[in-house]
Write a protein that holds these residues in place. Structure first.
Motif, short mmCIF file in Angstrom:
data_model
loop_
_atom_site.label_atom_id
_atom_site.label_comp_id
_atom_site.label_asym_id
_atom_site.label_seq_id
_atom_site.Cartn_x
_atom_site.Cartn_y
_atom_site.Cartn_z
N TYR A 9 27.14 29.48 15.10
CA TYR A 9 26.48 30.50 15.92
C TYR A 9 26.69 30.27 17.40
N LYS A 11 26.14 32.61 21.56
CA LYS A 11 25.57 33.78 22.24
C LYS A 11 26.59 34.89 22.48
N PRO A 13 29.96 37.27 20.76
CA PRO A 13 30.60 37.63 19.50
C PRO A 13 31.84 36.77 19.23
N TYR A 16 31.63 30.72 18.45
CA TYR A 16 30.54 29.91 17.91
C TYR A 16 30.64 28.50 18.50
N LYS A 50 19.95 37.16 21.94
CA LYS A 50 20.75 37.60 20.80
C LYS A 50 21.78 36.52 20.46
N TYR A 51 21.81 36.15 19.22
CA TYR A 51 22.79 35.17 18.73
C TYR A 51 23.71 35.86 17.72
N TYR A 52 24.96 35.45 17.75
CA TYR A 52 25.93 35.91 16.76
C TYR A 52 26.18 34.76 15.80
N TYR A 53 26.29 35.06 14.51
CA TYR A 53 26.46 33.95 13.57
C TYR A 53 27.28 34.35 12.36
N GLU A 61 30.48 38.69 10.47
CA GLU A 61 29.61 38.17 11.52
C GLU A 61 28.31 38.98 11.54
N SER A 63 24.37 39.41 13.66
CA SER A 63 23.70 39.04 14.90
C SER A 63 22.19 39.09 14.68
N LYS A 65 18.27 38.64 16.88
CA LYS A 65 17.57 38.46 18.16
C LYS A 65 16.28 37.68 17.92
N THR A 131 18.97 40.51 11.01
CA THR A 131 18.95 40.80 12.45
C THR A 131 17.66 40.39 13.16
#
Ligand code: FE2
Length: 337
Positions: A9, A11, A13, A16, A50-53, A61, A63, A65, A131
């Motif tokens: 993960y 912050k 897109p 990671y 917001k994190y992308y994981y 992928e 995301s 929050k 999400t």
């Protein structure tokens, strides 16, 4: 295919910069063999971020929050969800307006021992559950190990188990008492409790079922100055005045039944008549609720009835935490949890 119990993960897109490993379990239930159930705990995470994981090192992928650490904060609440067309319309309405945390007061998949229904429920909820954080408690359609609590910096949320022993010698009682004692209301002004079986209901369905638990725990919640109690189980929407011991009491919690998420058993249509003066609004329609906590003493509750076109607010109320009133703060019964 072997999939690692691992979450990457960050912050941005597809970038990671963090990676956490966990473990996986699986289970058998008669002829059903579950897939791998991965448990990975990530963090610490920053609030309102917001994190992308990505899970397992490849694939889609997602995301997510994190909730804010300061007010305002908005909870979406819907119980007795199931997985019907009504459920879909409730989830559609929930997606139309942003929220920070999803609370589910029990009865999730209505698997009722038919395990593949947990898999389909997971797929149904994935776009929502991936999400935003969500917290659930047990319903009678899934009796597992509870209770749990969570602390979203300004709101303390307690999930109670209606089907877990609750008498004064029980683990749940002892846990609840210790947990409520720990809450510092200067730092955490709001206290919300979620359970499955309502203590207050004027619907004919399951009438009186919550009495035993209410007798065991109500004074604990009252002395701890709980603000709001959410329940499901009865497939309806009903909002009560602040109550203690079956009487209107401005220092008691506001009780809300929100068991109208959309399960296959349909709605509980029959209410006791005449309407109790404690019950402010009751209607058996599918929908969900929103608790928006504005600041340390003000909040707004709204009930959104499902409608094909738009989310329709059928009931709403602005209210203050009982702690905002000097009368409740000085109540001599308070403070001894
Ligand atoms: Fe239930």
């Amino acid at each position: 295919m072997h999939v690692a119990s691992m979450v990457e993960y960050g912050k941005h897109p597809k970038k990671y910069d963090k990676k956490t490993a966990g473990e996986s379990t699986s289970y058998r239930y008669f002829f059903y063999n579950s897939g791998k159930i991965h448990h990975v705990k990530i963090g610490p995470l920053q609030p309102n971020t917001k994190y992308y994981y990505r899970c397992g090192g490849h694939g889609d992928e997602f995301s997510f929050k994190t909730p804010p650490s300061k007010f305002p904060i908005e909870f979406a609440v819907a119980g007795d969800l199931g997985q019907t067309d009504w459920t879909l319309s409730t989830l559609d309405q929930m997606r139309k307006r942003d929220f920070d945390v999803f609370l589910l007061p029990g009865d999730l998949s209505y698997a009722d021992t038919h395990q593949p229904l947990w898999d389909s429920f997971g797929r149904l909820l994935e776009t929502l559950a991936s999400t935003r954080p969500w917290m659930v408690t047990e319903g009678n359609h899934e009796i597992e190990s509870f209770p749990i609590n969570d602390h979203i910096s300004c709101v303390h949320t307690v999930m109670l188990g209606s089907y877990t022993p609750y008498d004064s010698h029980s683990d749940q009682y002892q846990w609840l008492q210790a947990d409520l004692r720990k809450v510092d209301r200067k730092k955490t002004p709001w206290l919300v409790v979620v359970m499955h079986m309502p203590w207050y209901s004027t619907n004919k369905a399951h009438y009186g079922e919550g009495e035993k638990m209410r007798n065991a725990l109500e004074s604990l919640l009252y002395r701890a100055q709980v603000d709001v109690v959410f329940a499901g189980h009865v497939h309806t929407y009903e909002r009560f005045k602040p109550i203690y011991n079956k009487k209107a009491d401005p220092c008691g919690p506001m009780y809300i039944t929100i068991g109208d998420g959309g399960n296959r058993e349909g709605l509980a249509l029959r209410f006791n008549k005449p309407q109790s003066p404690l019950s402010v609004f009751r209607e058996s329609s599918f929908g969900h609720g929103r608790l928006r906590i504005i600041d340390h003493k003000r909040a707004h509750w709204s009930w959104h009835r499902n409608n094909d076109e738009m989310s329709f607010i059928a009931d709403e109320v602005s209210f203050e935490s009982p702690r905002a009133s000097s009368h409740c703060r000085s109540n001599r019964f308070r403070g001894e949890i």
